[in-house]
Design an enzyme around this catalytic site. Structure first.
Site, PDB file in Angstrom:
ATOM      1  N   CYS A  33      98.726  37.781  -9.527  1.00 35.18           N
ATOM      2  CA  CYS A  33      98.590  36.987  -8.305  1.00 35.18           C
ATOM      3  C   CYS A  33      99.940  36.652  -7.695  1.00 35.18           C
ATOM      4  O   CYS A  33     100.009  36.186  -6.571  1.00 35.18           O
ATOM      5  CB  CYS A  33      97.820  35.700  -8.581  1.00 35.18           C
ATOM      6  SG  CYS A  33      98.672  34.611  -9.732  1.00 35.18           S
ATOM      7  N   ASP A  35     101.892  34.268  -8.623  1.00 32.45           N
ATOM      8  CA  ASP A  35     102.227  32.851  -8.769  1.00 32.45           C
ATOM      9  C   ASP A  35     103.388  32.682  -9.751  1.00 32.45           C
ATOM     10  O   ASP A  35     103.491  33.392 -10.742  1.00 32.45           O
ATOM     11  CB  ASP A  35     101.007  32.067  -9.256  1.00 32.45           C
ATOM     12  CG  ASP A  35      99.938  31.966  -8.178  1.00 32.45           C
ATOM     13  OD1 ASP A  35     100.236  32.343  -7.033  1.00 32.45           O
ATOM     14  OD2 ASP A  35      98.829  31.512  -8.480  1.00 32.45           O
ATOM     15  N   CYS A  58      98.560  28.517  -7.448  1.00 31.32           N
ATOM     16  CA  CYS A  58      97.250  27.978  -7.119  1.00 31.32           C
ATOM     17  C   CYS A  58      97.115  26.534  -7.607  1.00 31.32           C
ATOM     18  O   CYS A  58      97.947  26.045  -8.372  1.00 31.32           O
ATOM     19  CB  CYS A  58      96.162  28.848  -7.749  1.00 31.32           C
ATOM     20  SG  CYS A  58      96.074  28.644  -9.534  1.00 31.32           S
ATOM     21  N   CYS A 102      95.535  30.387 -15.608  1.00 30.73           N
ATOM     22  CA  CYS A 102      96.559  29.620 -14.882  1.00 30.73           C
ATOM     23  C   CYS A 102      97.242  28.648 -15.838  1.00 30.73           C
ATOM     24  O   CYS A 102      98.446  28.407 -15.730  1.00 30.73           O
ATOM     25  CB  CYS A 102      95.930  28.871 -13.716  1.00 30.73           C
ATOM     26  SG  CYS A 102      94.837  29.887 -12.705  1.00 30.73           S
TER      27      CYS A 102
HETATM   28 FE1  FES Z   1      97.499  32.760 -10.144  1.00 29.74          FE
HETATM   29 FE2  FES Z   1      96.245  30.533 -10.814  1.00 29.74          FE
HETATM   30  S1  FES Z   1      95.549  32.077  -9.482  1.00 29.74           S
HETATM   31  S2  FES Z   1      98.120  31.253 -11.545  1.00 29.74           S
END
Ligand code: FES
Length: 143
Positions: A33, A35, A58, A102
């Site tokens: 993702c 992140d 997120c 996450c």
């Molecule tokens: Fe990527 Fe939560 S959706 S860390």
């Protein structure tokens, strides 16, 4: 979908920011993702005296970093290392299964920051013993 605790830590995250001259810094990213989470630790006499984070991710990742920094504060390095993603999720009163990965970012960020400190001190880095640490790499993040 989210517990009150998750919403609280998402809306009012604790310990946001950086620690100047941090003793240990851990940056981890989720390749799926994109992140990113950065953890800063202040360590005195083997105790985590301060913990802060910056998370570009997120809501579950932000709530997890907030809770993880709360959980490791005041703990010995050994105790802080043992704060698992499951413990973070439990303290948040649960995360949806699709969001468990996450919280893995938070565990990894703490581990990286601890090992950053250990290596700087000339100590052997500790080895990850948690087999699901990289589980999120195979998962698709859903924001
Ligand atoms: Fe990527 Fe939560 S959706 S860390």
């Amino acid at each position: 979908m989210y517990s009150d605790k998750v919403m609280d830590h998402f809306k009012n995250p604790r310990n946001v920011g950086e620690i100047e001259n941090a003793d240990g810094i851990g940056e981890v990213g989720n390749p799926v993702c994109g992140d990113i989470m950065k953890i800063f630790l202040k360590i005195e006499n083997n105790i985590v005296t301060d913990a802060k984070f910056k998370t570009f991710g997120c809501g579950a990742a932000i709530a997890s970093s907030s809770m993880a920094t709360e959980l490791v504060r005041g703990k010995t390095l050994e105790e802080a290392w043992d704060v698992s993603n499951a413990a973070v999720a439990e303290a948040l009163e649960g995360l949806p299964p699709i969001k468990m990965h996450c919280s893995v970012l938070a565990e990894e960020g703490i581990h990286k920051a601890i090992n950053d400190y250990r290596v700087k001190k000339g100590l052997e880095p500790w080895v990850e013993k948690n087999p699901h640490s990289h589980e999120h790499e195979d998962m698709t993040c859903q924001h």
